[in-house]
Design a protein around this motif. Structure first.
Motif: not given
Length: 182
Positions: A132-136
């Protein structure tokens, strides 16, 4: 057959005919329910057809096919799991040797808890892994959202202490920083 395991994480532990694990599943979607019922109807139809055409017992087909149907749908619903083999994020398995920490983040707005893994230096992700795309709010490179209602931190920590290798740590990521799970 039950194997005693006197030391935590000394090897696989088997109780009551199944391997101990910690598992969180996605909700059973209407599409999955339709596919499951379709598979069941298909197997029963095949059993009836074989019973009629080959004059054999159709129940044998049903009994032989049932474990495959159940395991297929169980695997499709698994969001996160750790067991004797390693850690599973969706459909990707990571060996225990590559994982150093589990990271748990609960974004304030949203129905999901994020569970991630930090990998040892030099470890690479399996080819074709859907990352999954990186999340803060999730500092780990590999993570999966799980339904907040199905996540139990105390159960996860207990199972990890009992069955995961001793080098695994569980870290809780919060906006103010990270802390070890207790």
């Amino acid at each position: 057959m039950s194997h005693a395991n006197p030391t935590p994480a000394a090897g696989p532990t088997r109780r009551a005919g199944r391997w101990e694990r910690y598992r969180i599943t996605h909700p059973f979607s209407p599409k999955d329910q339709a596919a499951l019922w379709g598979a069941i109807v298909g197997v029963v139809a095949l059993a009836v057809l074989l019973g009629w055409a080959l004059d054999m017992k159709g129940g044998a087909v049903i009994v032989a096919a049932t474990p495959f149907i159940v395991s297929r749908f169980e695997n499709r619903r698994t969001a996160f799991q750790f067991d004797a083999v390693g850690v599973r994020f969706g459909d990707t398995q990571l060996p225990w040797a590559d994982v150093t920490q589990f990271v748990v983040a609960t974004p304030p707005a949203g129905p999901h808890t994020l569970i991630g893994a930090r990998l040892r230096p030099g470890a690479t992700l399996p080819t074709g892994m859907n990352v999954p795309s990186q999340r803060a709010d999730m500092p780990a490179p590999v993570h999966v959202p799980v339904p907040r209602s199905k996540f139990d931190l105390a159960k996860m920590v207990g199972k990890a202490r009992k069955y995961a290798p001793p080098h695994i740590q569980i870290v809780i990521a919060e906006p103010s920083g990270e802390r070890m799970a207790t």
